[in-house]
Design an enzyme around this catalytic site. Structure first.
Site, short mmCIF file in Angstrom:
data_model
loop_
_atom_site.label_atom_id
_atom_site.label_comp_id
_atom_site.label_asym_id
_atom_site.label_seq_id
_atom_site.Cartn_x
_atom_site.Cartn_y
_atom_site.Cartn_z
N HIS A 27 32.20 20.93 0.21
CA HIS A 27 31.76 22.31 0.39
C HIS A 27 30.68 22.65 -0.64
O HIS A 27 30.83 22.31 -1.81
CB HIS A 27 32.93 23.29 0.18
N ASP B 168 39.88 30.49 7.73
CA ASP B 168 39.39 29.22 7.17
C ASP B 168 40.16 28.91 5.88
O ASP B 168 40.24 29.75 4.98
CB ASP B 168 37.89 29.41 6.88
N GLY C 208 32.03 21.41 5.30
CA GLY C 208 30.91 21.14 4.38
C GLY C 208 29.64 20.77 5.12
O GLY C 208 28.92 19.86 4.73
N GLY C 209 29.35 21.50 6.19
CA GLY C 209 28.20 21.17 7.04
C GLY C 209 26.85 21.42 6.39
O GLY C 209 25.84 20.82 6.79
N THR C 210 26.81 22.28 5.38
CA THR C 210 25.53 22.60 4.72
C THR C 210 24.93 21.37 4.04
O THR C 210 25.62 20.70 3.26
CB THR C 210 25.75 23.69 3.65
N SER D 253 37.42 33.15 5.22
CA SER D 253 38.21 32.55 4.13
C SER D 253 39.17 33.61 3.57
O SER D 253 38.98 34.81 3.83
CB SER D 253 37.28 32.06 3.02
N ASN E 151 31.64 23.20 10.29
CA ASN E 151 31.72 24.43 9.49
C ASN E 151 30.48 24.60 8.61
O ASN E 151 30.13 23.69 7.86
CB ASN E 151 32.95 24.38 8.58
N GLU F 156 44.21 20.04 7.62
CA GLU F 156 43.34 19.13 6.84
C GLU F 156 44.14 17.93 6.33
O GLU F 156 45.25 18.09 5.84
CB GLU F 156 42.74 19.90 5.65
N ASN G 299 28.77 27.40 5.87
CA ASN G 299 28.89 28.61 5.08
C ASN G 299 27.69 28.78 4.15
O ASN G 299 26.86 29.67 4.32
CB ASN G 299 30.21 28.57 4.28
P1 13P Z 1 29.55 24.67 3.40
O1 13P Z 1 29.60 25.89 2.56
O2 13P Z 1 29.25 23.45 2.63
O3 13P Z 1 28.65 24.84 4.59
O4 13P Z 1 31.02 24.41 3.98
C1 13P Z 1 31.58 25.35 4.84
C2 13P Z 1 32.98 24.99 5.19
O5 13P Z 1 33.34 23.85 5.33
C3 13P Z 1 33.91 26.11 5.38
O6 13P Z 1 35.20 25.69 5.69
#
Ligand code: 13P
Length: 280
Positions: free
Chosen positions: A178, A84, A207-209, A49, A228, A136, A230
């Site tokens: 995210h 990113d 926003g995979g978390t 980022s 993604n 995006e 993070n």
């Molecule tokens: P998270 O922090 O929700 O996993 O999202 C990561 C992301 O999309 C980075 O671009």
């Protein structure tokens, strides 16, 4: 080997799995992710980022650090170093000039016409340097924001973006956020499938978390080829480091403290890519 993301993502799209994008924060983070992915023999995208780039000193430092780790650790897998959510053309150019092979231009705060205009300029520069570009559509929010009113992508805007800019991958906002979800992720799979049916390029899920496993699998079945992650690794790492410090309050060697989160990062990387079905 440092590569752009085109081949790995097109392969993922064709064979119905997702390539992981893990955000990096420092040398240790990068080392642990590279070692684990190399052990598993899978491609990986290292996301940087703007904030992380600033924190680590800048794009040149990160490029050279990653290149050095690949050489010294004898990493054999394809590795893509990717910016990113770059907010401007200037940031993308700085990363490309430092050696990055992939950029995400995020002009999603603007109206779609302006977003397309900015994205197009980045594509023109990037493609001359064999660099892949992600953009995006809609606007992916932060979990901490007011997410009652989501700004999801429309099929029409996605088609317009791809047709007019020739980007290599697209991140449509379809309900993911995210950070740590306050409620279950509400993904618009129907639109995701429609966008995928109409486009040849790979789709990206941000926003995979915290997205439930079944929803991740459903998204991959709808054509998501890059996911993604993070926050997930940050939570796993900090949990173990806090525990280590609590139990070892006389330790002051930073290497021991930082390294106490290594196993957690590697464990989560392994679990995540197993869920994604990532292959070489
Ligand atoms: P998270 O922090 O929700 O996993 O999202 C990561 C992301 O999309 C980075 O671009």
């Amino acid at each position: 080997m440092l590569v752009n993301s085109n081949e790995m993502l097109l392969k993922a799209k064709k064979n119905h799995y997702a390539v992981p994008h893990f955000n990096i924060n420092n040398l240790e983070w990068t080392k642990y992710i590279l070692e684990e992915c190399n052990e598993l023999n899978i491609p990986v995208i290292l996301g940087v980022s703007e904030g992380a780039a600033k924190y680590m000193g800048g794009f040149n430092t990160i490029y050279k650090m990653t290149e050095g780790l690949i050489q010294d650790l004898n990493i054999k897998i394809p590795v893509c170093l990717h910016v990113d959510h770059a907010k401007s053309e200037k940031v993308c150019i700085a990363a490309i000039d430092a050696g990055f092979k992939s950029v995400m231009i995020d002009a999603s705060i603007y109206q779609v016409e302006e977003n397309i205009l900015i994205t197009k300029k980045v594509v023109d520069y990037a493609h001359k340097h064999n660099v892949s570009v992600e953009a995006e559509i809609g606007h992916i929010k932060e979990a901490k924001d007011n997410i009652e009113k989501m700004e999801n992508a429309t099929l029409e805007d996605c088609l317009k973006m791809v047709k007019e800019t020739h980007i290599d991958s697209l991140a449509p906002a379809l309900g993911s956020v995210h950070g740590l979800y306050k409620e279950e992720a509400n993904l618009d799979f129907e639109t995701m499938q429609k966008i995928n049916d109409e486009l040849e390029i790979p789709l990206v899920l941000h926003g995979g978390t915290g997205i439930e496993d079944e929803k991740i699998k459903h998204a991959i079945a709808c054509g998501i080829s890059k996911i993604n992650i993070n926050t997930d690794l940050q939570v796993a790492w900090s949990k173990d480091v806090k525990k280590f410090i609590k139990e070892n309050d006389t330790v002051y060697d930073p290497r021991k403290i930082i390294q106490s989160g290594e196993k957690a990062i590697k464990r989560r990387v392994r679990e995540i890519v197993t869920l994604f079905g990532t292959k070489l």
